[in-house]
Design a protein around this motif. Structure first.
Motif, PDB file in Angstrom:
ATOM      1  N   ALA A  58     -63.564  56.555  57.337  1.00 25.02           N
ATOM      2  CA  ALA A  58     -62.567  55.977  58.233  1.00 25.02           C
ATOM      3  C   ALA A  58     -62.525  54.461  58.187  1.00 25.02           C
ATOM      4  O   ALA A  58     -61.479  53.854  58.431  1.00 25.02           O
ATOM      5  N   THR A  59     -63.658  53.812  57.868  1.00 29.22           N
ATOM      6  CA  THR A  59     -63.691  52.347  57.905  1.00 29.22           C
ATOM      7  C   THR A  59     -63.389  51.693  56.564  1.00 29.22           C
ATOM      8  O   THR A  59     -63.245  50.472  56.492  1.00 29.22           O
ATOM      9  N   VAL A  60     -63.281  52.487  55.491  1.00 29.23           N
ATOM     10  CA  VAL A  60     -63.031  51.918  54.161  1.00 29.23           C
ATOM     11  C   VAL A  60     -61.763  51.058  54.118  1.00 29.23           C
ATOM     12  O   VAL A  60     -61.789  49.939  53.584  1.00 29.23           O
ATOM     13  N   PRO A  61     -60.603  51.511  54.646  1.00 30.83           N
ATOM     14  CA  PRO A  61     -59.404  50.662  54.566  1.00 30.83           C
ATOM     15  C   PRO A  61     -59.572  49.308  55.259  1.00 30.83           C
ATOM     16  O   PRO A  61     -59.067  48.292  54.772  1.00 30.83           O
ATOM     17  N   LEU A  62     -60.286  49.288  56.402  1.00 27.93           N
ATOM     18  CA  LEU A  62     -60.474  48.030  57.127  1.00 27.93           C
ATOM     19  C   LEU A  62     -61.355  47.067  56.326  1.00 27.93           C
ATOM     20  O   LEU A  62     -61.061  45.873  56.233  1.00 27.93           O
ATOM     21  N   TRP A  63     -62.426  47.574  55.723  1.00 32.64           N
ATOM     22  CA  TRP A  63     -63.272  46.732  54.883  1.00 32.64           C
ATOM     23  C   TRP A  63     -62.472  46.160  53.711  1.00 32.64           C
ATOM     24  O   TRP A  63     -62.604  44.988  53.362  1.00 32.64           O
ATOM     25  N   GLY A  64     -61.648  47.012  53.097  1.00 38.33           N
ATOM     26  CA  GLY A  64     -60.851  46.547  51.970  1.00 38.33           C
ATOM     27  C   GLY A  64     -59.880  45.455  52.361  1.00 38.33           C
ATOM     28  O   GLY A  64     -59.684  44.484  51.623  1.00 38.33           O
ATOM     29  N   LYS A  65     -59.272  45.600  53.536  1.00 37.75           N
ATOM     30  CA  LYS A  65     -58.332  44.575  53.989  1.00 37.75           C
ATOM     31  C   LYS A  65     -59.053  43.270  54.276  1.00 37.75           C
ATOM     32  O   LYS A  65     -58.577  42.182  53.915  1.00 37.75           O
ATOM     33  N   LEU A 390     -55.988  43.430  45.618  1.00 40.14           N
ATOM     34  CA  LEU A 390     -57.113  44.114  44.973  1.00 40.14           C
ATOM     35  C   LEU A 390     -57.984  44.861  45.984  1.00 40.14           C
ATOM     36  O   LEU A 390     -58.403  45.998  45.749  1.00 40.14           O
ATOM     37  N   GLY A 391     -58.278  44.196  47.107  1.00 37.40           N
ATOM     38  CA  GLY A 391     -59.123  44.830  48.121  1.00 37.40           C
ATOM     39  C   GLY A 391     -58.479  46.076  48.693  1.00 37.40           C
ATOM     40  O   GLY A 391     -59.118  47.128  48.798  1.00 37.40           O
ATOM     41  N   ALA A 392     -57.193  45.969  49.060  1.00 31.26           N
ATOM     42  CA  ALA A 392     -56.499  47.117  49.638  1.00 31.26           C
ATOM     43  C   ALA A 392     -56.378  48.253  48.631  1.00 31.26           C
ATOM     44  O   ALA A 392     -56.562  49.433  48.972  1.00 31.26           O
ATOM     45  N   ALA A 393     -56.066  47.930  47.371  1.00 30.77           N
ATOM     46  CA  ALA A 393     -55.910  48.967  46.351  1.00 30.77           C
ATOM     47  C   ALA A 393     -57.237  49.675  46.079  1.00 30.77           C
ATOM     48  O   ALA A 393     -57.300  50.912  45.999  1.00 30.77           O
ATOM     49  N   THR A 394     -58.315  48.900  45.937  1.00 27.27           N
ATOM     50  CA  THR A 394     -59.625  49.480  45.649  1.00 27.27           C
ATOM     51  C   THR A 394     -60.109  50.345  46.807  1.00 27.27           C
ATOM     52  O   THR A 394     -60.617  51.453  46.604  1.00 27.27           O
TER      53      THR A 394
END
Length: 506
Positions: A58-65, A390-394
């Motif tokens: 659940a927290t992966v998208p927030l870390w990527g952003k 890059l962060g959001a895509a990864t």
């Protein structure tokens, strides 16, 4: 950064990735002892794994952003601090409540590492050179995932260590990774005056958690076709629909919806989800097959997973080196998806009498297929999206793989449970039932033991037969990805070129 500096930074990065991924699977063989010692119930048994997986996914998208907005070095060290704190508390937990809370903290930190590791690599290394390094990353990820049950089994079976070391073992390695990264990781800091869309982040995490909770409970606590399923699914879909609405209007969304217009990324998301199903499903259900159908101990069952470990290790590393040398990557995606599908079809022919050589060959093929796919999908997507995303895509690809693993394991587990029940009914009559529990093969009489072994062998084979056509969809997805020449610029160089002004010095 020079090649030597990149290698030094990667040593800390890979160490952090290994221990955080290991935490997801190392407890699988230790859970019976953990629950017995802490006085937990059967429902707690499931949630020790599910709590960490929920928080991580659940927290992966927030870390990527946040990686697109703030210092990547600071964020990755924060993720490791959270993981080390959760691991220490879990290892000292006096009861199941503290243990579950610590697993959530562990999951948040592991989500940060999963999202940020490839982002940091892309910032340091051009896509043209990234293949060799991402191959090593894929090997580390695969080995940590598959070797977890083996390490956990050895720790539990060693009298002077015990189950608490399944958590404590990660603390010194995590601290070493933090120290290495502090000394060796040097990235420019790009400051952007924007705010994070916290409402969108909350809605995304709530929707994902609702669907993951449903997938972990359905088939065990209530039927897949029950009213509870309708409530969970409708609630999760509604929350995600609201998240889409909020994200579409946000000035700087958590997941920029525009990135899905990129054909490579969209197809890579589909394929990553399917790889998650194959990888996590293969490790979870093969381990049970070894212990019940073949009658092996937890430690031996872990050792029997080594062919898959070596398959992932060799194929990830070799394919990455070849991609860097020749600059071509699509062939490895196609070959990996075909090999993965073929291996699942071969595994659908196993039974309680399958020989070890044949079984090892099938598992090695599954590892080879997954190894060629996993990190190379991220490489293809990173090469084709703007550097600012890059962060959001990864993180989106990492999120898709975790979601595939979580929902896939739950769905395939329900298929396995249904087949076991129906096969017991066929062999022993309508009165036969296991009460939804896994039988203890060590106490069964010989005549019943033979039936149990045969039932679980047949049911596991049927499970892989269901998984094979799902994996074939990954073949179709990667076939439609267009091969684009790999860039020779690092992520930071690409960002500077796209944005105009040079980034601030760190």
């Amino acid at each position: 950064m020079s090649h030597a500096e990149v290698i030094q930074a990667l040593s800390g990065l890979m160490l952090g990735v290994f221990v955080t991924i290991l935490a997801s699977t190392i407890v699988s063989n230790a859970l019976p002892r953990i629950i017995a010692d802490l006085g937990g119930s059967q429902s707690v048994y499931t949630w020790v794994i599910t709590a960490e997986l929920l928080a991580m996914t659940a927290t992966v998208p927030l870390w990527g952003k946040m990686a697109d907005l703030h210092s990547k070095k600071l964020l990755i060290q924060l993720a490791l601090v959270l993981f080390a704190s959760g691991s220490l508390i879990a290892g000292l937990a006096p009861d199941v409540t503290v243990l579950l809370a610590s697993r959530i903290v562990q999951g948040i930190g592991a989500g940060g590492m999963g999202a940020l590791a490839m982002v940091v690599m892309a910032a340091m290394i051009p896509p043209r050179e990234l293949g060799r390094y991402s191959g090593v990353f894929g090997a580390v990820f695969g080995v940590a995932t598959i070797a977890g049950p083996l390490i956990g089994g050895v720790l539990v079976d060693t009298s002077w260590l015990g189950w608490r070391w399944c958590f404590l073992i990660g603390v010194p390695f995590t601290l070493a990774a933090i120290a290495l990264l502090q000394k060796t990781l040097h990235l420019p800091v790009v400051r952007r005056e924007v705010t994070i869309d916290w409402l969108g982040a909350l809605l995304i995490m709530s929707g994902v958690c609702t669907l993951l909770i449903w997938s972990s409970l359905a088939g065990h606590h209530f039927a897949w076709g029950s009213w509870q399923t309708a409530v969970f699914v409708c609630g999760g879909v509604l929350l995600l629909a609201l998240a889409l609405r909020v994200e579409s209007r946000a000035a700087d969304p958590i997941v920029p919806l525009g990135i899905f217009r990129n054909r490579t990324l969209s197809l890579a998301v589909v394929a990553s989800t399917l790889v998650g199903v194959a990888m996590f499903g293969g490790t979870v259900f093969l381990s049970q097959y070894f212990q019940i159908s073949l009658g092996k101990s937890p430690t031996v069952a872990g050792l029997m997973s080594l062919p898959m470990v070596f398959g992932v290790l060799v194929s990830s590393t070799v394919s990455g080196q070849l991609i860097t040398r020749f600059g071509r990557w699509k062939a490895y995606l196609v070959a990996g998806s075909v090999v993965m599908t073929g291996s699942l079809l071969l595994l659908s022919t196993i039974d309680a009498d399958t020989g070890m050589v044949r079984l090892a060959a099938c598992m090695a093929l599954l590892g080879i297929g997954v190894g060629m796919l996993m990190q190379n999908l991220i490489l293809a997507a990173q090469n084709d999206v703007p550097a600012a995303d890059l962060g959001a895509a990864t993180s989106t690809l990492t999120f898709a793989r975790s979601m595939g693993g979580a929902i896939g394991v739950s769905a395939l587990g329900a298929v396995l449970a249904e087949r076991v029940t129906s096969l017991f009914t066929e062999r022993l009559g309508p009165a036969a039932t296991t009460g939804g529990t896994v039988p203890d093969v060590s106490v069964l009489p010989p005549e019943l033991l033979a039936v149990v072994k045969d039932v679980y062998g047949t049911a596991t084979a049927d499970l892989f037969l269901v998984a094979a056509p799902i994996a074939f969809l990954a073949v179709l997805a990667v076939l439609f990805i267009r091969e684009k020449p790999l860039s020779t610029l690092t992520g930071d160089e690409r960002r500077a070129r796209e944005a105009g002004p040079a980034p601030e010095s760190a």
